[in-house]
Design a protein around this motif. Structure first.
Motif, PDB file in Angstrom:
ATOM      1  N   VAL A 175     -53.930  47.627  11.801  1.00 25.22           N
ATOM      2  CA  VAL A 175     -53.851  46.327  12.815  1.00 25.22           C
ATOM      3  C   VAL A 175     -53.321  47.315  14.014  1.00 25.22           C
ATOM      4  CG1 VAL A 175     -52.844  44.396  13.043  1.00 25.22           C
ATOM      5  CG2 VAL A 175     -53.004  44.869  10.520  1.00 25.22           C
TER       6      VAL A 175
ATOM      7  N   ARG B  45     -55.988  48.880  16.494  1.00 22.03           N
ATOM      8  CA  ARG B  45     -57.144  47.657  16.600  1.00 22.03           C
ATOM      9  C   ARG B  45     -56.475  47.152  17.960  1.00 22.03           C
ATOM     10  NH1 ARG B  45     -57.863  45.469  10.937  1.00 22.03           N
ATOM     11  NH2 ARG B  45     -56.816  43.612  12.087  1.00 22.03           N
ATOM     12  N   ALA B  46     -55.373  47.165  18.012  1.00 23.88           N
ATOM     13  CA  ALA B  46     -54.646  46.691  19.253  1.00 23.88           C
ATOM     14  C   ALA B  46     -54.037  48.150  20.143  1.00 23.88           C
ATOM     15  CB  ALA B  46     -53.411  45.476  18.755  1.00 23.88           C
TER      16      ALA B  46
ATOM     17  N   GLU C 171     -55.918  38.628   6.930  1.00 22.93           N
ATOM     18  CA  GLU C 171     -56.164  38.948   7.916  1.00 22.93           C
ATOM     19  C   GLU C 171     -54.941  38.996   8.535  1.00 22.93           C
ATOM     20  OE1 GLU C 171     -59.336  39.032  11.538  1.00 22.93           O
ATOM     21  OE2 GLU C 171     -59.007  36.688  10.559  1.00 22.93           O
TER      22      GLU C 171
ATOM     23  N   GLU D  50     -52.857  40.045  12.644  1.00 24.37           N
ATOM     24  CA  GLU D  50     -52.590  40.564  13.827  1.00 24.37           C
ATOM     25  C   GLU D  50     -51.417  40.767  14.484  1.00 24.37           C
ATOM     26  OE1 GLU D  50     -53.433  37.456  16.106  1.00 24.37           O
ATOM     27  OE2 GLU D  50     -51.349  36.427  15.366  1.00 24.37           O
ATOM     28  N   TRP D  51     -51.520  42.274  15.748  1.00 24.83           N
ATOM     29  CA  TRP D  51     -50.633  42.351  16.202  1.00 24.83           C
ATOM     30  C   TRP D  51     -49.530  40.750  16.925  1.00 24.83           C
ATOM     31  CZ3 TRP D  51     -49.761  43.725  21.616  1.00 24.83           C
ATOM     32  CH2 TRP D  51     -48.607  44.375  21.568  1.00 24.83           C
TER      33      TRP D  51
ATOM     34  N   ILE E 256     -46.783  42.914  12.717  1.00 24.02           N
ATOM     35  CA  ILE E 256     -47.988  42.371  13.090  1.00 24.02           C
ATOM     36  C   ILE E 256     -47.967  41.480  11.630  1.00 24.02           C
ATOM     37  CG2 ILE E 256     -49.052  44.828  12.761  1.00 24.02           C
ATOM     38  CD1 ILE E 256     -49.535  44.385   9.315  1.00 24.02           C
TER      39      ILE E 256
ATOM     40  N   LYS F 183     -52.672  35.846  10.691  1.00 23.29           N
ATOM     41  CA  LYS F 183     -53.262  35.218  12.152  1.00 23.29           C
ATOM     42  C   LYS F 183     -52.886  33.839  10.779  1.00 23.29           C
ATOM     43  CE  LYS F 183     -57.112  38.038  13.926  1.00 23.29           C
ATOM     44  NZ  LYS F 183     -58.335  38.021  14.218  1.00 23.29           N
TER      45      LYS F 183
END
Length: 513
Positions: free
Chosen positions: A67, A70-71, A117, A119-120, A139, A142
């Motif tokens: 995660v 990806r960010a 899922e 996300e940062w 993180i 979502k």
């Protein structure tokens, strides 16, 4: 609901895994166990699942994962190791290494499931130390709509704190801790696990070989006894809700000021494990925070002060109000005269508290109850709050001078990334805004917490140890039911949840061996 929920049949006499508690750590363990094909039972004391995790922002301090990659963050396991080495005092390095190694594996395993899922989220870490990631490495799951999940989850999911305390239902869109608990619970149910609410665990039993195999509880229909063939995972929170245990273990603050849901986290399960030989360690104290005192005597988690200043009963500042909440809470706890404190602010935000309080409450109700006071001048405000007018006036004038120069000569407010994370109005220092626009306000603050962090002693696999340092076969623990891997430190957003999830997953891995 006060009956067995999320199950179409009564409890079985035996499961592979029994999980005590239903917060983020508990449900992570339960979800992974059920996904591995183990017959899994979750026992929750109250009618609703999620505990304090359901109240949280859902941040998870789990470094070095896909995660963060990806960010595009400069995060790594090595960087997190350096950060913890600088922040923690006398850590159990085996547990630290287990957490660091497990974090990326756990997130990969969870994200491989269509129900999860991450996300940062930008949220600064709490110490200026080597390995710190600018704007944080935490993180979170979502957001997800309630109707995208098994309806059985929505029926028992604890609402956000501001709604739960008011007796109101949850929202249609689940975010933060709501999303975490909702997604994990849906995974448990989809894979055949059982979630039973209204089951108060009172004890554990060992078989003739010494293995911990039995959970004793009281359900809606009376006493129940359930066996676990693979293991029992205790992740039922701390003892923050028990005035007696707080006093016994010397934990600052009060039960009524804690953020734990009412009627939860009283430490009974920790004591039940200790009664069969589990070792305990109470030195971590708690995850502290300044708490806005409410008219009903409760406290509410507060962070992100954008303006204003905190004073003790002498009318003087005693710390940097923009410190991370646990660090400021520890400053509050350092001297008795700092509780209750008064937070002094002006009307630049229309009389609302210039901070994030969950919940804030109605200013009119605060004023009527005396938890807030209001006046046209600082001198009159001091009188209303029972403070020395001369001292408070001098304190505010000195603070306003700092706001003009941009330098807090007393406590360095505005010199760290975290100090300015929530601020925007001050100039030349974003974190320093003059208290100048009447009428003026003062709100009472107490020492709150997000839970205690002392409890069962565990090893790097989440196994509960006895007084001699050997594992108690069959018994595992995670979350605030254990002595924290972080000791008395709070490294960054989501440290409690991240550690709870990591060690719960390690416990399940050990059960599968």
């Amino acid at each position: 609901m006060s009956e067995t929920a999320a199950a179409s049949t009564p409890l079985l006499p035996e499961y592979d895994v029994v999980v005590v508690g239903s917060g983020g750590g508990a449900l992570t363990g339960a979800a992974l166990a059920a996904k591995a094909g183990l017959r899994t039972l979750v026992l929750e004391r109250t009618p609703l699942i999620g505990g304090t995790s359901a109240y949280s922002g859902g941040a998870c301090w789990l470094p070095g994962t896909e995660v963060q990659q990806r960010a595009g963050l400069p995060d790594s396991t090595e960087g997190a190791r350096a950060y913890l080495a600088a922040v923690l005092e006398k850590p159990d390095q085996d547990r630290v290494e287990a957490l660091l190694a497990q974090a990326p594996r756990l997130v990969s395993a969870l994200e491989a499931d269509p129900l999860m899922e991450f996300e940062w989220i930008p949220f600064s870490e709490y110490y200026d130390a080597p390995g710190r990631v600018p704007m944080g490495r935490s993180i979170q799951p979502k957001a997800i709509r309630r109707d995208e999940l098994d309806p059985r989850v929505g029926a028992i999911l604890r609402p956000p704190v501001e709604r739960d305390r008011a007796g109101r239902p949850g929202r249609s869109t689940l975010s933060g801790g709501q999303a975490l608990i909702g997604r994990l619970a849906a995974m448990v149910l989809r894979d055949g696990g059982t979630i039973a609410v209204g089951h108060d665990v009172s004890g554990f039993g060992r078989d003739e070989s010494g293995r911990v195999t039995t959970v004793l509880a009281t359900g809606p229909d009376g006493p129940v006894e359930v066996r676990a063939t693979r293991g029992i995972l205790v992740a039922a929170g701390g003892f923050e809700g028990s005035p007696e245990r707080r006093s016994l273990h010397g934990t600052p603050g009060r039960a009524e000021w804690s953020m734990a849901p009412r009627g939860t986290n009283t430490g009974d399960v920790i004591d039940a494990a200790a009664a069969i030989g589990a070792a305990t360690d109470w030195s971590g104290e708690g995850w502290f925070c300044p708490g806005l005192l409410q008219p009903d005597g409760s406290g509410t988690f507060t962070l992100g002060f954008r303006s204003g200043l905190m004073v003790d009963q002498t009318g003087q500042r005693y710390g940097n109000e923009c410190l991370p909440y646990d660090r400021f809470g520890r400053v509050m706890a350092a001297a008795p005269e700092r509780t209750p404190s008064w937070f002094v602010f002006d009307s630049s935000e229309g009389g609302r508290l210039p901070a994030i309080a969950m919940p804030e409450g109605d200013p009119a109700e605060h004023l009527a109850a005396g938890t807030w006071v209001q006046a046209d001048t600082i001198e009159e405000l001091a009188v209303a709050a029972g403070l020395d007018p001369v001292v408070l006036t001098a304190t505010v004038e000195r603070f306003n001078g700092f706001a003009a120069t941009g330098v807090d000569e007393d406590f360095g407010r505005g010199t760290d990334e975290y100090d300015t994370f929530f601020a925007s109005a001050g100039s030349p220092n974003k974190a320093l805004v003059p208290v100048a626009q009447g009428p003026f306000h003062a709100a009472q603050f107490v020492l709150s917490d997000l839970g205690t962090k002392g409890g069962l002693v565990t090893d790097a696999s989440g196994r509960v140890l006895d007084e001699g340092g050997d594992p108690l076969p069959g018994l595992y623990a995670a979350s605030n039911s254990t002595a924290s891997v972080f000791g008395s430190a709070y490294p960054g957003p989501g440290a409690p949840l991240g550690a709870a999830m990591a060690f719960a997953s390690l416990a399940v891995e050990d059960m599968l061996r």
